[in-house]
Design an enzyme around this catalytic site. Structure first.
Site, PDB file in Angstrom:
ATOM      1  N   GLU A  26       0.822  -1.210   0.000  1.00 28.54           N
ATOM      2  CA  GLU A  26       0.000   0.000   0.000  1.00 28.54           C
ATOM      3  C   GLU A  26       0.859   1.265   0.000  1.00 28.54           C
ATOM      4  O   GLU A  26       0.577   2.205  -0.733  1.00 28.54           O
ATOM      5  CB  GLU A  26      -0.949   0.015   1.205  1.00 28.54           C
ATOM      6  CG  GLU A  26      -2.095  -0.992   1.108  1.00 28.54           C
ATOM      7  CD  GLU A  26      -3.126  -0.626   0.043  1.00 28.54           C
ATOM      8  OE1 GLU A  26      -3.158   0.526  -0.424  1.00 28.54           O
ATOM      9  OE2 GLU A  26      -3.924  -1.515  -0.332  1.00 28.54           O
ATOM     10  N   ASP A  42      -5.973   8.263  -0.941  1.00 32.00           N
ATOM     11  CA  ASP A  42      -5.618   7.399   0.181  1.00 32.00           C
ATOM     12  C   ASP A  42      -4.405   7.948   0.931  1.00 32.00           C
ATOM     13  O   ASP A  42      -3.477   8.476   0.317  1.00 32.00           O
ATOM     14  CB  ASP A  42      -5.311   5.986  -0.335  1.00 32.00           C
ATOM     15  CG  ASP A  42      -6.490   5.392  -1.096  1.00 32.00           C
ATOM     16  OD1 ASP A  42      -7.633   5.621  -0.680  1.00 32.00           O
ATOM     17  OD2 ASP A  42      -6.250   4.707  -2.106  1.00 32.00           O
TER      18      ASP A  42
HETATM   19  C1  LIG Z   1     -13.441   5.294  -4.817  1.00 30.81           C
HETATM   20  O1  LIG Z   1     -12.247   4.593  -5.040  1.00 30.81           O
HETATM   21  C2  LIG Z   1     -11.642   4.072  -3.869  1.00 30.81           C
HETATM   22  C3  LIG Z   1     -10.338   3.405  -4.267  1.00 30.81           C
HETATM   23  O2  LIG Z   1     -10.510   2.585  -5.377  1.00 30.81           O
HETATM   24  C4  LIG Z   1     -12.583   3.108  -3.155  1.00 30.81           C
HETATM   25  O3  LIG Z   1     -12.001   2.677  -1.951  1.00 30.81           O
HETATM   26  C5  LIG Z   1     -13.895   3.818  -2.869  1.00 30.81           C
HETATM   27  O4  LIG Z   1     -14.808   2.905  -2.300  1.00 30.81           O
HETATM   28  C6  LIG Z   1     -14.476   4.395  -4.161  1.00 30.81           C
HETATM   29  N1  LIG Z   1     -15.703   5.116  -3.862  1.00 30.81           N
HETATM   30  C7  LIG Z   1     -16.823   4.897  -4.554  1.00 30.81           C
HETATM   31  C8  LIG Z   1     -18.013   5.688  -4.170  1.00 30.81           C
HETATM   32  O5  LIG Z   1     -16.864   4.090  -5.463  1.00 30.81           O
END
Ligand SMILES: *[C@@H]1O[C@H](CO)[C@@H](O)[C@H](O)[C@H]1NC(C)=O
Ligand SMILES: *[C@@H]1O[C@H](CO)[C@@H](O)[C@H](O)[C@H]1NC(C)=O
Ligand SMILES: *[C@@H]1O[C@H](CO)[C@@H](O)[C@H](O)[C@H]1NC(C)=O
Ligand SMILES: *[C@@H]1O[C@H](CO)[C@@H](O)[C@H](O)[C@H]1NC(C)=O
Ligand SMILES: *[C@@H]1O[C@H](CO)[C@@H](O)[C@H](O)[C@H]1NC(C)=O
Length: 140
Positions: A52, A70
């Site tokens: 990560e 992140d």
């Molecule tokens: C947006 O992308 C992140 C990383 O891929 C993920 O953790 C997150 O759930 C996503 N959010 C949505 C609303 O899809």
């Protein structure tokens, strides 16, 4: 020249703040200070952190396709777990930037993610560690 010197200084300052743990150093800290004494569990956390954040406690991921980002050793997402620049559930109740350089705060938030979703919450673990996390027994 002046501009270059200023930029060089800024790069130095930001590098000085980042702490990049070695793999074994991180394993020993989690084992001794955070009570992760199950070596299978420990191997999975170490593999997860490696994939990560490469053990860099200031790591901020590139923007995800959906505009989220992140943060830190465990690459905690700013839409669900911490508060950054997008609207967030902020389940960990912490500013995303407060996770940077703070293993204790990052670990606490990662435990909440783990309690709710397990290791599969992390793509780094799913893609590189599930069933294949290398042993860290030699570090302890
Ligand atoms: C947006 O992308 C992140 C990383 O891929 C993920 O953790 C997150 O759930 C996503 N959010 C949505 C609303 O899809
Ligand atoms: C360590 O954790 C693994 C995975 O959760 C579990 O299967 C195993 O029984 C544990 N080992 C010990 C000695 O508790
Ligand atoms: C939020 O955006 C500001 C301005 O673009 C930036 O300086 C700051 O680092 C961002 N904070 C986070 C947590 O992304
Ligand atoms: C790390 O985060 C915790 C929890 O938010 C906070 O209490 C502590 O002061 C922080 N430590 C540092 C060195 O910033
Ligand atoms: C982890 O790997 C096992 C064995 O390949 C597989 O059965 C399981 O579905 C995987 N777990 C997840 C969450 O993908």
């Amino acid at each position: 020249m002046k501009a270059i010197a200023v930029i060089a200084l800024l790069v130095l300052v930001s590098c000085a703040q980042a702490r990049v743990y070695s793999r074994c150093e991180m394993a020993r800290i989690l084992y001794h200070d955070y009570g992760v004494t199950n070596l299978t569990t420990l191997a999975n956390w170490i593999c997860l952190i490696q994939h990560e954040s490469s053990f860099n406690d200031q790591a901020v991921g590139a923007l995800n396709y959906n505009g989220t980002q992140d943060f830190g050793l465990f690459q905690i997402n700013n839409q669900w777990w911490c508060q950054g620049n997008v609207s967030s559930y902020n389940s960990c109740g912490i500013a995303c930037t407060a996770l940077l350089g703070n293993l204790s705060a990052s670990w606490k938030c990662a435990q909440l993610v783990y309690q709710q979703q397990g290791f599969k919450a992390w793509y780094g673990w799913l893609n590189y560690c599930n069933g294949t996390a290398p042993s860290v027994a030699d570090c302890i």
